[in-house]
Design a protein around this motif. Structure first.
Motif, PDB file in Angstrom:
ATOM      1  N   ARG A 394      -4.974  28.556   5.465  1.00  0.00           N
ATOM      2  CA  ARG A 394      -5.017  27.119   5.489  1.00  0.00           C
ATOM      3  C   ARG A 394      -6.388  26.791   5.102  1.00  0.00           C
ATOM      4  NH1 ARG A 394      -1.321  23.867   8.010  1.00  0.00           N
ATOM      5  NH2 ARG A 394       0.591  25.049   8.886  1.00  0.00           N
ATOM      6  N   ASP A 503      10.050  14.539   8.923  1.00  0.00           N
ATOM      7  CA  ASP A 503       9.101  14.236  10.020  1.00  0.00           C
ATOM      8  C   ASP A 503       9.504  12.670  10.290  1.00  0.00           C
ATOM      9  OD1 ASP A 503       7.166  13.350  11.633  1.00  0.00           O
ATOM     10  OD2 ASP A 503       5.368  13.611  10.369  1.00  0.00           O
ATOM     11  N   GLU A 511       6.304  11.007   1.623  1.00  0.00           N
ATOM     12  CA  GLU A 511       6.028  12.271   1.828  1.00  0.00           C
ATOM     13  C   GLU A 511       4.549  12.557   1.820  1.00  0.00           C
ATOM     14  OE1 GLU A 511       7.312  14.008  -1.845  1.00  0.00           O
ATOM     15  OE2 GLU A 511       9.540  13.880  -1.448  1.00  0.00           O
ATOM     16  N   ARG A 512       4.437  13.979   2.710  1.00  0.00           N
ATOM     17  CA  ARG A 512       2.987  14.186   2.805  1.00  0.00           C
ATOM     18  C   ARG A 512       3.027  15.986   2.391  1.00  0.00           C
ATOM     19  NH1 ARG A 512       2.900  13.986   7.857  1.00  0.00           N
ATOM     20  NH2 ARG A 512       2.872  16.087   8.332  1.00  0.00           N
ATOM     21  N   GLU A 514       1.660  19.128   3.177  1.00  0.00           N
ATOM     22  CA  GLU A 514       0.975  19.878   4.324  1.00  0.00           C
ATOM     23  C   GLU A 514       0.114  21.023   3.850  1.00  0.00           C
ATOM     24  OE1 GLU A 514      -0.358  20.533   8.242  1.00  0.00           O
ATOM     25  OE2 GLU A 514       0.575  18.748   7.200  1.00  0.00           O
ATOM     26  N   LEU A 515       0.927  21.647   3.097  1.00  0.00           N
ATOM     27  CA  LEU A 515       0.189  23.154   2.261  1.00  0.00           C
ATOM     28  C   LEU A 515       0.483  22.916   0.550  1.00  0.00           C
ATOM     29  CD1 LEU A 515       0.791  26.031   4.561  1.00  0.00           C
ATOM     30  CD2 LEU A 515      -1.507  24.719   4.251  1.00  0.00           C
ATOM     31  N   TYR A 555       6.226  17.375   4.177  1.00  0.00           N
ATOM     32  CA  TYR A 555       6.899  16.672   4.883  1.00  0.00           C
ATOM     33  C   TYR A 555       7.225  15.176   4.563  1.00  0.00           C
ATOM     34  CZ  TYR A 555       5.408  19.901   8.734  1.00  0.00           C
ATOM     35  OH  TYR A 555       5.351  20.929   9.564  1.00  0.00           O
TER      36      TYR A 555
END
Length: 659
Positions: A394, A503, A511-512, A514-515, A555
């Motif tokens: 990360r 989520d 939408e998000r 994350e990676l 997510y």
């Protein structure tokens, strides 16, 4: 019948009385002899007692004297040091008494000046040669007097010191520095000898002109040395400054010109310039000089009195002059690389600071560059800021984040300059600011980047950061016409899966990411050697680098009425998310200096051809037993000592890259 003798009582009484009287008379007559014997015995006893008492007294006196001498904390009586009485003084009192008497200034007025006829002279003082006395040394010598022998010997010395004066002298002669006098004499006699030569000879850069006439003999340094030493000790005795006028013998130079002396004074071998590793520049060179001895002897033999002869000088140039060597140093740019700097101002700040710490760094032949040693620890106190760095796959903020771009850009330049890599480690994930396999990660106290200057000349690292571009130049000296380029071959390319996870806290339809996801790869870098025409004349492998796969994790906010996905689309147990086909990876940021084009002909050690990359829209089906977000298991990590030459060890999730 037997006879019987009868005695009367009167007769018996008379007989007894007579016997007693006779005994009394005998005692009276022997009395004088007995008294004499008794008196003699008494005298012997008395004498013995007296002797015994005397011996005991003497023994006690000796013991007491020994104890007194041993416990005495003052100088013995009647002890003097160069005319200063120290009797009965403690050590410190003796030092003070000597200093008060000017003991340490004894050599201030002692000196000898030697003058030669041409007014060349030199002066040597008593302090120069060690004549100056030391009060503490003299006090020590005085205090030790009578204490260095046997106990009985020390007592005898102590007793004698009450009636005899002890003078400690010449304490300075043991420290006479004759070597100092010899150096002075040799130097000034050589000056005089050169001077008398110059009085007769006129020396220019091109010739020697000799006027045949009258002059003086060169001085013998040993005779001057003997005279100077003798006069110095005389000056010490007198406490004075003495002078010597040294007059050498005169000769007729018509017969006595010493060409060998002239030759030795003028002739010199040329001195070439060499590289000074301390000043990073060339040392001073000097030409050599000589003349033809046979020609000079012939000219002198045929010269008349008062005639002038000219002997040509021969100048020998050094193989390498100071100017020539300095012109070679840092003359050529061996390689240049540049990469664009993306990210936050903090990341730009960190790259700028690390580049400034390296800019101008000079490496002598054989030196090893250590990134962490040159840059130093990245701390807030030194101006470094928190910026993005890989940690466990990360991107997190960390002090000094981003400086791996500095080390990677330098490593690219090292490859193009064909310098020896001592230790290099690639990133665990791809970086987008330079070609694959050209990066070098660093982390303080754990991971370093090192390379060696294996060239015959020094090199300099020039780094600048301007307009969000970092430029690296390696400047040195080319000794041939070869140049170098690199070529990356992708042996294996692994697309990244996309994991979608619901989520419930997110609004439906939102939408998000994350990676972002990163494709894995196994690449091999080749180095090409080009001749002056640009043709590739040699190619070799510089080793392989493996990059890990990082899943893209997204997510999303689920729709309230959305039905559960079909069973065949459900993620494997434990995922807690929905798998969708991997999307296309964002294109990597192209470097400002792309690698050279692959030549038409493949090198002899042709690696396996890169398999065609599958389009993102149709990724290969993941096996059921492998969770979608699980990257392929990494290969065993390569030991650090082999990382520079073979496959680079990736960064696993428990490691951190300052990038």
């Amino acid at each position: 019948m037997g006879s019987v003798r009868l005695f009367s009582s009167k007769g018996k009484k008379d007989t007894v009385q007579k016997a007693q009287k006779a005994r009394r008379n005998t005692k009276v007559s022997d009395a004088p002899d007995v008294k004499k014997k008794q008196k003699k015995r008494s005298g012997i006893k008395t004498l013995f007692v007296i002797v015994l008492v005397v011996l005991i007294f003497l023994s006690a006196a000796v013991v007491a004297l020994g104890f007194h001498v041993r416990s005495l904390e003052t100088v013995f009586p009647n002890v003097w040091a160069d005319g200063v009485e120290l009797s009965g003084l403690t050590f410190e009192e003796a030092v003070d008494a000597l200093i008060a008497a000017g003991y340490e200034q004894n050599a201030d007025n002692v000196a000898v000046t030697v003058t030669f006829p041409n007014n060349i002279s030199f002066t040597i003082t008593g302090n120069d040669v060690g004549f100056a006395l030391d009060a503490r040394e003299a006090a020590t010598a005085a205090f030790q007097f009578g204490r260095n022998g046997t106990t009985f010997g020390n007592e005898i010395t102590f007793v004698r010191s009450h009636v005899e004066r002890t003078e400690l002298r010449d304490l300075s002669r043991a420290r006479f520095d004759e070597d100092f006098v010899r150096v002075m004499v040799d130097d000034y006699t050589a000056q005089f000898n050169r001077a008398i030569i110059e009085d007769v000879y006129v020396i220019t850069d091109e010739s020697i002109t000799i006027e045949v006439g009258t002059g003086m003999l060169p001085i013998d340094a040993e005779s001057v040395l003997s005279l100077t030493v003798y006069t110095l000790f005389q000056a010490l005795e007198e406490g004075a400054h003495l002078e010597i006028d040294y007059i050498p013998d005169e000769i007729d130079y018509t017969d006595e010109i010493d060409l060998q002396l002239l030759y030795d004074s003028i002739s010199a071998e040329p001195v070439s310039a060499v590289y000074d590793r301390e000043s990073f520049s060339a040392t001073e060179s000097s030409p050599g000089m000589t003349f033809d001895m046979d020609l000079a002897e012939t000219l002198l033999a045929n010269a008349n009195r008062g005639e002038v002869i000219v002997i040509p000088l021969i100048v020998i140039e050094p193989e390498l002059t100071t100017e020539e060597l300095n012109s070679r140093l840092f003359r050529d740019v061996l390689s240049e690389t540049s990469t664009n700097i993306a990210g936050t101002p903090a990341r730009l700040n960190n790259i700028t600071l690390s580049a400034a710490a390296i800019d101008g760094h000079i490496m002598n032949p054989g030196d090893v560059f250590c990134f962490n040693e040159v840059v130093g620890q990245r701390t807030a106190a030194r101006g470094y800021q928190a910026a993005g760095a890989f940690s466990g796959g990360r991107l997190v903020d960390q002090i000094g984040g981003g400086i791996c771009q500095t080390s990677s850009t330098i490593y690219w330049a090292v490859l193009l300059a064909n310098l020896e890599t001592v230790y290099r480690r690639g990133h665990g994930l791809r970086v987008g600011y330079l070609p694959l396999g050209h990066d070098a990660t660093v982390f303080w106290g754990q991971i370093d980047f090192r390379f060696r200057n294996d060239r015959d000349y020094p090199i300099r690292l020039d780094l600048t950061v301007e307009n969000r571009v970092i430029d690296v130049s390696i400047v040195g000296t080319r000794v041939d016409d070869y140049t170098f380029s690199t070529r990356t071959v992708v042996i294996e390319n692994v697309p990244f899966p996309v994991i979608r996870r619901a989520d419930p806290d997110m609004a439906p339809g939102r939408e998000r990411v994350e990676l972002p996801g990163s494709a894995g790869a196994l690449v091999e870098v080749f180095i090409n050697r080009h001749d002056a025409s640009g043709e590739i004349v040699e190619t070799w492998s510089n080793g392989r680098t493996r990059y890990n796969v990082q899943n893209r994790v997204i997510y999303y906010g689920p729709q309230p009425e959305q039905e559960e996905p079909p069973a065949e689309q459900a993620p494997p147990p434990g995922e807690g998310g929905e798998q969708t086909p991997p999307t296309e990876q964002p294109p990597e940021q192209p470097p400002t200096q792309p690698p050279p084009e692959q030549p038409p002909e493949q090198p002899p050690e042709q690696p396996p051809e890169q398999p065609p990359e599958q389009p993102p829209e149709q990724p290969p089906e993941l096996p059921p037993e492998q969770p979608p977000e699980q990257p392929p298991a990494p290969p065993p990590e390569q030991p650090p000592e082999q990382a520079g030459a073979g496959e680079s060890a990736p960064i696993w999730p428990d490691e951190i890259d300052s990038d």
